[in-house]
Design a protein around this motif. Structure first.
Motif, mmCIF file in Angstrom:
data_model
loop_
_atom_site.group_PDB
_atom_site.id
_atom_site.type_symbol
_atom_site.label_atom_id
_atom_site.label_comp_id
_atom_site.label_asym_id
_atom_site.label_seq_id
_atom_site.Cartn_x
_atom_site.Cartn_y
_atom_site.Cartn_z
ATOM 1 N N ASP A 1 0.912 -1.238 -0.128
ATOM 2 C CA ASP A 1 -0.103 0.116 0.119
ATOM 3 C C ASP A 1 0.895 1.152 -0.176
ATOM 4 O O ASP A 1 0.379 2.259 -0.574
ATOM 5 N N LEU A 2 2.056 1.185 0.623
ATOM 6 C CA LEU A 2 3.079 2.294 0.839
ATOM 7 C C LEU A 2 4.498 1.724 0.782
ATOM 8 O O LEU A 2 4.551 0.624 1.501
ATOM 9 N N THR A 3 4.991 2.371 0.002
ATOM 10 C CA THR A 3 6.631 2.060 -0.114
ATOM 11 C C THR A 3 7.571 3.369 0.236
ATOM 12 O O THR A 3 7.355 4.273 -0.451
ATOM 13 N N VAL B 1 12.546 9.260 0.317
ATOM 14 C CA VAL B 1 12.989 9.713 1.694
ATOM 15 C C VAL B 1 14.671 9.981 1.441
ATOM 16 O O VAL B 1 15.337 8.928 0.878
ATOM 17 N N ASN B 2 15.050 11.172 1.718
ATOM 18 C CA ASN B 2 16.537 11.320 1.458
ATOM 19 C C ASN B 2 17.243 10.647 2.701
ATOM 20 O O ASN B 2 17.134 11.242 3.805
ATOM 21 N N ALA C 1 10.351 10.168 7.180
ATOM 22 C CA ALA C 1 9.501 8.659 7.074
ATOM 23 C C ALA C 1 8.341 8.610 7.698
ATOM 24 O O ALA C 1 7.343 8.235 7.454
ATOM 25 N N MET C 2 8.291 9.241 9.043
ATOM 26 C CA MET C 2 7.251 9.274 9.741
ATOM 27 C C MET C 2 5.959 10.209 9.034
ATOM 28 O O MET C 2 4.903 9.830 9.399
ATOM 29 N N GLU C 3 6.569 11.283 8.818
ATOM 30 C CA GLU C 3 5.580 11.922 8.170
ATOM 31 C C GLU C 3 4.720 11.631 6.753
ATOM 32 O O GLU C 3 3.449 11.680 6.533
ATOM 33 N N ALA C 4 5.457 10.986 6.285
ATOM 34 C CA ALA C 4 5.024 10.001 5.111
ATOM 35 C C ALA C 4 4.071 9.176 5.184
ATOM 36 O O ALA C 4 2.837 8.894 4.870
ATOM 37 N N LEU C 5 4.493 8.260 6.553
ATOM 38 C CA LEU C 5 3.498 7.352 6.988
ATOM 39 C C LEU C 5 2.313 7.651 7.777
ATOM 40 O O LEU C 5 1.287 7.218 7.398
#
Length: 215
Positions: free
Chosen positions: A131-133, A187-188, A200-204
């Motif tokens: 669903d998300l990578t 993610v950089n 990463a947490m913001e995207a998640l």
């Protein structure tokens, strides 16, 4: 029961995937979210045995197609034995690597072809894409330097590949991102650990919020 959420983490060697995944797992666990943490190749006994064969530093004679087929075989068993049951029970699955690794490493870097590697892996996963990578984008020079400095890290057969191979892996991931941009968030990973974790947490959290809204 609603289907769970399948989240994968990808990136080249030394990108810090596992370290950040540890922090993500702890964060979600502290929120009381029901999660299953796993990895590829591995996650279950059969796939872990295949992992030992693939990544053994002494198996330098392994043919590239053999390597690709072993990854797909481990992926299939891991999927049906661990990932799908967890998703069907409504859990969030956090997986360190999945199909994108095969496309980048074997499809592009090994030169086997995207279509060929995608075909054997689509046969293995039967449409069960993440669903998300979260793709941790690392400069191969920095990634290999991190590996060299990390005395605690397990060194595997892929770590010993020459720089040119890791540069091709990065090219492969860029191709994957172009194909599956609807689920891949870059993610950089050249940043310090805390900055990588924050991004990463913001995207998640954004993805979890959208999923909740849709429900």
């Amino acid at each position: 029961m609603k289907r769970g959420l399948f989240i994968t983490v990808e990136g080249g060697e030394g990108a810090g995937k596992t370290t950040v995944l540890n922090k993500i797992e702890k964060y979600l666990d502290d929120q009381g979210i029901d999660i299953v943490r796993t990895r590829e190749p591995g996650g279950i006994p059969i796939a872990e045995k295949i992992r030992e064969i693939i990544l053994n530093v002494n198996h330098t004679e392994m043919d590239s197609r053999t390597e690709a087929l072993l990854y797909a075989a481990a992926r299939r068993q891991h999927l049906v034995e661990k990932v799908l049951p967890a998703l069907q029970s409504g859990k969030i699955v956090l997986c360190d690597r999945f199909i994108d690794s095969s496309l980048a490493y074997q499809g592009h870097a090994r030169g086997l072809g995207f279509d060929e590697v995608q075909a054997i892996n689509e046969f293995a996963i039967e449409g069960c894409f993440p669903d998300l990578t979260l793709y941790f984008d690392i400069d191969p020079y920095i990634g290999l330097e991190r590996i060299e400095k990390d005395g605690q890290r397990e060194i595997n057969r892929l770590d010993k590949e020459l720089l040119d191979f890791h540069l091709r892996v990065k090219e492969g991931y860029e191709k994957v991102n172009a194909m599956y941009g609807e689920r891949v968030v870059k993610v950089n990973a050249n940043q310090p650990l805390e900055a990588v974790f924050k991004d990463a947490m913001e995207a998640l959290e954004r993805h979890l919020y959208l999923k909740k809204v849709k429900e």
